[in-house]
Design an enzyme around this catalytic site. Structure first.
Site, PDB file in Angstrom:
ATOM      1  N   ALA A  29       0.838  -1.201   0.000  1.00  0.00           N
ATOM      2  CA  ALA A  29       0.000   0.000   0.000  1.00  0.00           C
ATOM      3  C   ALA A  29       0.871   1.248   0.000  1.00  0.00           C
ATOM      4  CB  ALA A  29      -0.905  -0.016   1.228  1.00  0.00           C
ATOM      5  N   ASN A  30       0.258   2.416   0.079  1.00  0.00           N
ATOM      6  CA  ASN A  30       1.018   3.659   0.244  1.00  0.00           C
ATOM      7  C   ASN A  30       0.297   4.543   1.257  1.00  0.00           C
ATOM      8  OD1 ASN A  30      -0.807   5.622  -1.212  1.00  0.00           O
ATOM      9  ND2 ASN A  30      -0.469   4.138  -2.844  1.00  0.00           N
ATOM     10  N   ARG A  31       0.890   5.672   1.592  1.00  0.00           N
ATOM     11  CA  ARG A  31       0.402   6.489   2.707  1.00  0.00           C
ATOM     12  C   ARG A  31      -0.666   7.518   2.330  1.00  0.00           C
ATOM     13  NH1 ARG A  31       3.659   5.140   6.904  1.00  0.00           N
ATOM     14  NH2 ARG A  31       5.808   4.587   6.341  1.00  0.00           N
TER      15      ARG A  31
END
Ligand code: C5P
Length: 219
Positions: A29-31
Site C-alpha cells: 500500500a502507500n500512505r
C-alpha cells in the site's frame, strides 16, 4: 443534488491509495489519506454535479451525496472507472500503486526457515493515461495530479504530455514543505494555457477553487 453550474454533469473522482495483495492477509500500500480527493469530490458535488467517487481504502470517510464505489486494487479501480463512464469530467486524485504482485498467493504464505518470499511484480494499468487516451467517449475534461519533489513544473508538464490529460495539478511534496499529510497545499495548474501557480492555502480551499475552475471549463 445541490444547485449549481455543474447541474446535469457527471464527474468521476478517484481517491485514496490502492492495496495490492501479496496473499489473503498481506498487501502492498502507500500512505495516501484520501484527504484531497475527498475534499474535491465534496466541492464538485456542491457545484451541482452528480459525482461517482471511486475510492481505495482511505483514512477519511467519503463525502455524503455522492455515489461511492469502494475498491482495493488498481485493476478494480480501472474497472470501476470504466463502469462509471460516460462522464463529462474525470479527476484522478488517487495514489494508485505502480505495481501489483504477479505471483500473489491464494493461501497465506508460510514463514520458512531461512527462506524469503520470491515476489514478482507486474505493472498496474495507468487509469489516468487509459481514460485520457480513449478514442471514443473520452470525458471532455480529464484532470491528473502530480506530486513532485523537484523541478515541479517541468516534470508535471512532461507528465501531462505523456498521459494525455487536459490539466495536471502539480504540487511540491518535499518534506520541508510540510504539504504531505498536512492541511495545506500549494498547487500549480498546468493546462494548454500554461502553468498557473496558486498561493498556499488549505486543502478544502484548493478543492473549492478547482471545482470552480472545472465548472468554468464545462459550461
Ligand atoms: O505517474 P504518476 O503516478 O506520478 O501520475 C499521477 C497521476 O496519475 C495521478 O492523477 C494518479 O491518480 C494517476 N494514476 C493513475 N493510474 C496509475 C498511476 C497514476 O490513474 N496507475
Amino acid at each position: 443534488l445541490a444547485d449549481g453550474p455543474l447541474k446535469g454533469k457527471h464527474v468521476i473522482v478517484t481517491s485514496g491509495p490502492t492495496h495490492e495483495p501479496i496473499d489473503p492477509v498481506r498487501y502492498i500500500a502507500n500512505r495516501s489519506s484520501g484527504a484531497q480527493g475527498t475534499a474535491l469530490a465534496r466541492a464538485i458535488s456542491a457545484q451541482g454535479a452528480e459525482v461517482t467517487f471511486v475510492t481505495g481504502p482511505a483514512d477519511v470517510s467519503p463525502p455524503t451525496g455522492v455515489k461511492v464505489v469502494r475498491v482495493k486494487t488498481a485493476k478494480q479501480m480501472l474497472d470501476a472507472v470504466q463502469d462509471a463512464l460516460p462522464a463529462d469530467a474525470a479527476v484522478f486524485a488517487a495514489a494508485v500503486a505502480d505495481w501489483h504482485v504477479a505471483n500473489a498467493s491464494d493461501s497465506k504464505m508460510k514463514k520458512t526457515k531461512g527462506g524469503m518470499p520470491d515476489l514478482e511484480f507486474a505493472e498496474n494499468p495507468d487509469i489516468l493515461a487509459t481514460v485520457s487516451q480513449m478514442t471514443k467517449g473520452r470525458p471532455e475534461l480529464v484532470v491528473g495530479f502530480a506530486a513532485e519533489t523537484d523541478d515541479v513544473i517541468a516534470h508535471a508538464t512532461a507528465k501531462r504530455d505523456r498521459k494525455g490529460c487536459d490539466w495536471i495539478v502539480a504540487n511540491d511534496v518535499s518534506p520541508e514543505t510540510g504539504i504531505m499529510g498536512g492541511d495545506e497545499n500549494a498547487v500549480t495548474v498546468i493546462s494548454d494555457a500554461g502553468a498557473d501557480s496558486w498561493p498556499r492555502m488549505d486543502k478544502d480551499t484548493v478543492a473549492r477553487q478547482l471545482a470552480a475552475k472545472i465548472a468554468e471549463a464545462l459550461t
